[in-house]
Every structure is written in structure tokens, then in C-alpha cells.
Design an enzyme around this catalytic site. Structure first.
Site, PDB file in Angstrom:
ATOM      1  N   TYR A  80       0.849  -1.189   0.000  1.00 32.30           N
ATOM      2  CA  TYR A  80       0.000   0.000   0.000  1.00 32.30           C
ATOM      3  C   TYR A  80       0.885   1.239   0.000  1.00 32.30           C
ATOM      4  CZ  TYR A  80      -3.056   3.741   1.608  1.00 32.30           C
ATOM      5  OH  TYR A  80      -3.733   4.932   1.719  1.00 32.30           O
ATOM      6  N   LEU A  81       0.658   2.137  -0.950  1.00 30.65           N
ATOM      7  CA  LEU A  81       1.436   3.364  -1.041  1.00 30.65           C
ATOM      8  C   LEU A  81       0.612   4.521  -0.493  1.00 30.65           C
ATOM      9  CD1 LEU A  81       2.947   2.977  -4.641  1.00 30.65           C
ATOM     10  CD2 LEU A  81       4.012   2.423  -2.436  1.00 30.65           C
ATOM     11  N   ASP A 174      -2.027   0.626 -20.306  1.00 33.66           N
ATOM     12  CA  ASP A 174      -3.388   1.016 -19.897  1.00 33.66           C
ATOM     13  C   ASP A 174      -3.288   2.277 -19.038  1.00 33.66           C
ATOM     14  OD1 ASP A 174      -6.118   1.004 -19.587  1.00 33.66           O
ATOM     15  OD2 ASP A 174      -6.165  -0.655 -18.160  1.00 33.66           O
TER      16      ASP A 174
END
Length: 267
Positions: A80-81, A174
């Protein structure tokens, strides 16, 4: 699958309650303490391993991405950043740096997905042949029923357009604003569909749905200027992403396909 079960399989201690995160169009995403857990109720084989390979390839090319803690067929566990301030100039320099590193050919030797759509595996040194056969044609075939009367003009356009080529680089594949994280340590990219192609693929997606301000483009151009022939071709390259949206989300995206064909005089 419960995200805590996936953490248990990964041998990682669950921390806190599972908080749903945005970005679950192609699966389910939660945060549990220092981890982000992604699953899907019925994932195509190799979907999550392909994501891990894409993140590793981007990291090796100097792009900030979340660390992959664990991956399996049933899901992936990422770092998790924590969020930070917007830094569009730093993001631009990072992406321009990615687009500056040459590759030896187009394509990929391992499975790769655009959303849940599996792209053909293989390599080529001929961009036009690879792009039309290996990227656009499969999406045309998959979305033909929904394209209706647009299918014929679209196929003629794809075959006849002079797709510009600068040379192969690793592309995120993407690169819309939802796959950018403004993290505390600096901008990062997530959810890649990474393969070797023309940077126009990334540029087209960055222009398609907005979200990248002029500060980004000014900083990008300062490092990696976009020649006129590539700039003029970006609406055509957007067909790749419009077609996958038609395939997954329906006829609401046909207006975008029609806009591109009209832009180049094919309607």
C-alpha cells in the site's frame, strides 16, 4: 475470496479491517493495513501473475510501482502506497524516461491482459503488422456484434491507416489517470498491461479520458518531444482502448469509435 484468506495464503499477517478501494472494474480491491489485496471471482488463468510481471518490468525500467508481496492465480498482494501531493512534472519525467528506453522488438513472450481481455503472445519487428494483427484485430473480432455498421469502415481504416512507428519501448499499456497514484514518495503506476510497443499507445490513452493536465504534458515534451505524425495519429491509437470498452461495457462507447472514424474521413 475474502482478502484475509488471501493474506493467510501469502503468509502475511492481516492488519485492520478490509477497506474497499476504487479501481475494481475488473476485480475486487481492498486495503488491509500495509497491503492492497486484489481478487476476482473467476479470473482468467494467469491474470494476476501477468500483472505482477508487468509491475516487475516497469520497476526494472525505473518506474515507481507498489512492491509485489505475493501473487497466485486467485489474486495478488501489493504494497500500500500512502497518498502524497500531486507532482505532475515528476510523473511526466518518469513516464518519459520509460518511453526513452529502447527495446529489441514488439510484443511479449508471456500472457498479458488488457482488463480481462487476453492479448496474443508473440513478437515481431514489424509494428504495423503486429499492431493490426496482434492488438486491434482480436478486439475487432470480440466486439464485432456490438460494432454493427461500424465494423466494415473500422476494419478498412485499421488496414489502411499509416500507423507511425518510432521504435519499440516498454509501455504501461493502460495508462489512464486511474492507474496513477500520487504517493507520498512520488508518483507511481499501477495495473499495467505491459508489453513492448510504440509509446503512442500510452500517449493515446493518456489523451482519451483526460486527467493529465498541461503541466504534465509540458514536462513530458521537455524530455521526450512528440513528433507531429505521432500526435496526429493519437486519435487512431485510441481505437484500441475504445474497442476494449465496447467489448466489456457496451455500446455507450461506440460514439468514441464513430468520432475517430469521422475525424479521419471514414464516415
Amino acid at each position: 475470496m475474502d482478502p484475509r484468506e488471501l493474506l493467510n495464503r501469502a503468509g502475511l499477517p492481516p492488519e485492520g479491517r478490509a477497506e474497499p478501494l476504487a479501481g475494481g472494474d475488473m476485480g475486487r480491491v481492498w486495503r488491509l493495513g500495509p497491503y492492497v489485496v486484489k481478487t476476482h471471482p473467476n479470473p482468467p488463468r494467469d491474470l494476476f501473475p501477468a500483472e505482477a510481471r508487468g509491475l516487475d518490468a516497469l520497476a526494472a525500467a525505473g518506474v515507481r510501482v507498489p512492491r509485489v508481496h505475493w501473487v497466485g492465480e486467485e489474486g495478488i498482494v501489493l504494497e500500500y502506497l500512502p497518498p502524497g501531493a500531486d507532482d505532475w512534472a515528476a510523473l511526466a519525467r518518469m513516464i518519459a524516461g520509460l518511453h526513452t528506453r529502447p527495446a529489441t522488438g514488439y510484443g511479449t513472450d508471456r500472457p498479458v491482459f488488457l482488463g480481462r481481455f487476453e492479448l496474443p503472445v508473440g513478437r515481431s519487428t514489424d509494428w504495423r503488422e503486429f499492431w493490426t494483427r496482434g492488438r486491434l484485430q482480436p478486439l475487432l473480432d470480440a466486439s464485432r456484434e456490438r460494432l454493427g455498421e461500424l465494423a466494415g469502415p473500422l476494419e478498412r481504416f485499421v488496414r489502411g491507416f499509416a500507423w507511425p512507428a518510432e521504435g519499440p519501448v516498454l509501455v504501461h499499456g493502460d495508462l489512464w489517470s486511474g492507474n496513477v497514484l500520487m504517493a507520498a514518495e512520488g508518483p507511481a503506476l499501477i495495473d499495467p498491461s505491459a508489453w513492448h510497443g510504440e509509446r503512442a499507445v500510452d500517449l493515446a490513452m493518456m489523451r482519451l479520458f483526460g486527467g493529465f493536465p498541461e503541466a504534465f504534458w509540458a514536462a513530458y515534451e521537455a524530455v521526450r518531444p512528440v513528433p507531429p505524425e505521432v500526435r496526429e495519429a493519437l486519435p487512431a491509437y485510441q481505437l484500441y482502448f475504445l474497442l476494449v470498452h465496447v467489448h466489456f461495457f457496451g455500446s455507450g462507447y461506440l460514439a468514441g469509435v464513430r468520432r475517430v472514424l469521422r475525424h479521419y474521413g471514414f464516415l
